[in-house]
Design a protein around this motif. Sequence first.
Motif, PDB file in Angstrom:
ATOM      1  N   SER A   1     -19.685  62.273  13.633  1.00  0.00           N
ATOM      2  CA  SER A   1     -18.935  62.777  14.779  1.00  0.00           C
ATOM      3  C   SER A   1     -17.531  63.169  14.319  1.00  0.00           C
ATOM      4  CB  SER A   1     -18.868  61.692  15.862  1.00  0.00           C
ATOM      5  OG  SER A   1     -18.117  62.122  16.974  1.00  0.00           O
ATOM      6  N   LEU A   2     -16.858  63.971  15.148  1.00  0.00           N
ATOM      7  CA  LEU A   2     -15.519  64.459  14.826  1.00  0.00           C
ATOM      8  C   LEU A   2     -14.662  64.468  16.082  1.00  0.00           C
ATOM      9  CD1 LEU A   2     -13.748  65.998  12.579  1.00  0.00           C
ATOM     10  CD2 LEU A   2     -14.523  68.072  13.735  1.00  0.00           C
ATOM     11  N   GLU A   3     -13.430  63.948  15.987  1.00  0.00           N
ATOM     12  CA  GLU A   3     -12.458  64.069  17.076  1.00  0.00           C
ATOM     13  C   GLU A   3     -11.712  65.390  16.931  1.00  0.00           C
ATOM     14  OE1 GLU A   3     -11.415  59.268  17.402  1.00  0.00           O
ATOM     15  OE2 GLU A   3      -9.934  60.699  16.631  1.00  0.00           O
ATOM     16  N   PHE A   4     -11.445  66.053  18.040  1.00  0.00           N
ATOM     17  CA  PHE A   4     -10.644  67.289  17.976  1.00  0.00           C
ATOM     18  C   PHE A   4      -9.649  67.331  19.126  1.00  0.00           C
ATOM     19  CE2 PHE A   4     -14.292  68.374  20.605  1.00  0.00           C
ATOM     20  CZ  PHE A   4     -13.747  69.130  21.634  1.00  0.00           C
TER      21      PHE A   4
ATOM     22  N   TRP B   1       7.412  78.614  16.603  1.00  0.00           N
ATOM     23  CA  TRP B   1       7.017  78.669  18.002  1.00  0.00           C
ATOM     24  C   TRP B   1       5.510  78.522  18.231  1.00  0.00           C
ATOM     25  CZ3 TRP B   1       3.698  82.735  19.064  1.00  0.00           C
ATOM     26  CH2 TRP B   1       3.684  83.786  18.139  1.00  0.00           C
ATOM     27  N   CYS B   2       4.704  78.592  17.154  1.00  0.00           N
ATOM     28  CA  CYS B   2       3.245  78.523  17.319  1.00  0.00           C
ATOM     29  C   CYS B   2       2.703  77.264  16.669  1.00  0.00           C
ATOM     30  CB  CYS B   2       2.583  79.756  16.698  1.00  0.00           C
ATOM     31  SG  CYS B   2       0.781  79.765  16.856  1.00  0.00           S
ATOM     32  N   SER B   3       1.903  76.516  17.411  1.00  0.00           N
ATOM     33  CA  SER B   3       1.338  75.267  16.888  1.00  0.00           C
ATOM     34  C   SER B   3      -0.029  75.467  16.246  1.00  0.00           C
ATOM     35  CB  SER B   3       1.206  74.230  18.012  1.00  0.00           C
ATOM     36  OG  SER B   3       0.333  74.709  19.026  1.00  0.00           O
ATOM     37  N   ASN B   4      -0.584  76.670  16.307  1.00  0.00           N
ATOM     38  CA  ASN B   4      -1.907  76.929  15.735  1.00  0.00           C
ATOM     39  C   ASN B   4      -1.908  78.289  15.038  1.00  0.00           C
ATOM     40  OD1 ASN B   4      -4.602  76.477  15.137  1.00  0.00           O
ATOM     41  ND2 ASN B   4      -5.333  77.383  17.037  1.00  0.00           N
ATOM     42  N   VAL B   5      -1.240  78.347  13.881  1.00  0.00           N
ATOM     43  CA  VAL B   5      -1.162  79.576  13.107  1.00  0.00           C
ATOM     44  C   VAL B   5      -2.415  79.714  12.261  1.00  0.00           C
ATOM     45  CG1 VAL B   5       0.130  80.841  11.347  1.00  0.00           C
ATOM     46  CG2 VAL B   5       1.352  79.470  13.042  1.00  0.00           C
TER      47      VAL B   5
ATOM     48  N   SER C   1     -14.267  75.701  12.460  1.00  0.00           N
ATOM     49  CA  SER C   1     -13.380  75.077  11.485  1.00  0.00           C
ATOM     50  C   SER C   1     -11.906  75.361  11.731  1.00  0.00           C
ATOM     51  CB  SER C   1     -13.753  75.533  10.071  1.00  0.00           C
ATOM     52  OG  SER C   1     -13.681  76.948   9.953  1.00  0.00           O
ATOM     53  N   ASP C   2     -11.577  76.378  12.533  1.00  0.00           N
ATOM     54  CA  ASP C   2     -10.177  76.658  12.833  1.00  0.00           C
ATOM     55  C   ASP C   2      -9.705  75.962  14.104  1.00  0.00           C
ATOM     56  OD1 ASP C   2     -11.470  78.102  14.783  1.00  0.00           O
ATOM     57  OD2 ASP C   2     -10.412  79.994  14.420  1.00  0.00           O
ATOM     58  N   GLY C   3     -10.561  75.110  14.686  1.00  0.00           N
ATOM     59  CA  GLY C   3     -10.201  74.373  15.889  1.00  0.00           C
ATOM     60  C   GLY C   3     -10.572  75.061  17.181  1.00  0.00           C
ATOM     61  N   SER C   4     -11.088  76.270  17.104  1.00  0.00           N
ATOM     62  CA  SER C   4     -11.495  76.985  18.315  1.00  0.00           C
ATOM     63  C   SER C   4     -12.902  76.567  18.716  1.00  0.00           C
ATOM     64  CB  SER C   4     -11.448  78.496  18.084  1.00  0.00           C
ATOM     65  OG  SER C   4     -12.345  78.866  17.041  1.00  0.00           O
TER      66      SER C   4
ATOM     67  N   ILE D   1      -5.421  77.695  21.534  1.00  0.00           N
ATOM     68  CA  ILE D   1      -6.532  76.742  21.502  1.00  0.00           C
ATOM     69  C   ILE D   1      -7.239  76.784  22.849  1.00  0.00           C
ATOM     70  CG2 ILE D   1      -7.183  74.336  21.211  1.00  0.00           C
ATOM     71  CD1 ILE D   1      -4.716  73.958  19.494  1.00  0.00           C
ATOM     72  N   ASP D   2      -8.449  77.263  22.834  1.00  0.00           N
ATOM     73  CA  ASP D   2      -9.193  77.433  24.077  1.00  0.00           C
ATOM     74  C   ASP D   2      -9.644  76.099  24.650  1.00  0.00           C
ATOM     75  OD1 ASP D   2     -10.888  80.469  23.040  1.00  0.00           O
ATOM     76  OD2 ASP D   2      -8.940  80.170  23.947  1.00  0.00           O
ATOM     77  N   GLU D   3      -9.887  76.091  25.931  1.00  0.00           N
ATOM     78  CA  GLU D   3     -10.532  74.957  26.581  1.00  0.00           C
ATOM     79  C   GLU D   3     -12.001  74.918  26.145  1.00  0.00           C
ATOM     80  OE1 GLU D   3      -9.087  72.895  29.477  1.00  0.00           O
ATOM     81  OE2 GLU D   3      -7.391  73.426  28.216  1.00  0.00           O
ATOM     82  N   CYS D   4     -12.477  73.731  25.827  1.00  0.00           N
ATOM     83  CA  CYS D   4     -13.860  73.558  25.393  1.00  0.00           C
ATOM     84  C   CYS D   4     -14.686  72.940  26.512  1.00  0.00           C
ATOM     85  CB  CYS D   4     -13.916  72.651  24.174  1.00  0.00           C
ATOM     86  SG  CYS D   4     -12.969  73.252  22.763  1.00  0.00           S
ATOM     87  N   SER D   5     -15.976  73.180  26.463  1.00  0.00           N
ATOM     88  CA  SER D   5     -16.921  72.599  27.414  1.00  0.00           C
ATOM     89  C   SER D   5     -18.033  71.891  26.646  1.00  0.00           C
ATOM     90  CB  SER D   5     -17.530  73.685  28.309  1.00  0.00           C
ATOM     91  OG  SER D   5     -16.536  74.363  29.051  1.00  0.00           O
ATOM     92  N   ILE D   6     -18.733  70.983  27.325  1.00  0.00           N
ATOM     93  CA  ILE D   6     -19.891  70.327  26.717  1.00  0.00           C
ATOM     94  C   ILE D   6     -20.915  71.395  26.319  1.00  0.00           C
ATOM     95  CG2 ILE D   6     -21.769  68.679  27.046  1.00  0.00           C
ATOM     96  CD1 ILE D   6     -19.017  67.388  27.033  1.00  0.00           C
TER      97      ILE D   6
END
Length: 364
Positions: A361-364, A91-95, A121-124, A110-115
Amino acid sequence: MIKLFLFVLLVFPLVSEATTCVKDYAGTASCVENENTAGDCETLGYSSEDVDGCTNYLYCPFNTNYKKCVAGGNELNCEELGYTTDDKSAWCSNVIECPNDTAYTACAKIDECSIGDILYSDGSCSPLSSIIHYRAYTTPIGVVYALSEFKGGVPYTTENIYTSQHGRAIALRDLTSDSTEFTFDVNNPFDNSLECVYTGLRRISLGDRDFYGNRIAKAFSDKSKNLYNGKHYTFALSDYYYLNCSGLNYTQHCGDNAPQAALAFYPPEIDKDNPRAGAGEWYIPSIGELDILYKNLTTINQVLDSMSSSFGEDATEINNTDDSVYYMSSTTRNGYLWTYNMYSGTYEIKETGFCGHLRPSLEF
């Protein structure tokens, strides 16, 4: 929910009429008899002195000049941090795993990101003000400079959209190379003697992905995805070598090249096989991506400077002096390489044997 839980439970003081207690990331409650002294880091067990042999500090929430050593990691109590042993994969996509015991996991929203946010490294991601809390259990790897609807999507440029789960982040430092061999060392990406990287290519054309003259302006007006597809271009360029080395410096034109350096790079603090930011995930930004980075450069550089000066991170500002020419992964019709001048915000064409600044650069 886990981030909110950690933030509230572990960082904010628990206040009563006579006593103030702060529970730190080790699960230990430190109490102060008078609530007015809750910001006294020494009373809470932190010190301004370094500990011999310590490689991992927990910083005081009230004053980051004070810290305590949690080098071994054994002080972390997974259950106190909200991790459990039940299976969440269905049920969780980000364990995420507890740093001290991988049998304990949690579901991280996964939080909303801002400029200008820091990407971890965990995607947050988080604003700079929260770095001392986040880096207790994850690693800063970049700064967000663009947002998009989905990973790898065309970045928002004119829409009034200020947060998203997806976008682009720029690395914390430029890559460097050896001034004698002109090669990139993946085990020492930041501190070599040459503050630029040679392309190792010469007059390489990518055909329908080339940009020239009015085509650039039209592509921007049409919001063409080709403007922002730097990762795809980097992989394409990495397949080319300059084969005719007669009369040229072999190491500059036929050795390790900039596209391969970008694809080999990963932040030294994380694992090479990290699925979000390991080797093969980073790339040379394209013409459109660097254009967005330039437009947000003041914000990005302020964050990078503060990460270094205020929080001790290994980060440097993007060079915006008059000779600060950065690689693009976009090529011209004649096989030359586009570069971006971060001082003037203009495009420049260079022969692809050129040595330039490279910030992955990195795509996330």
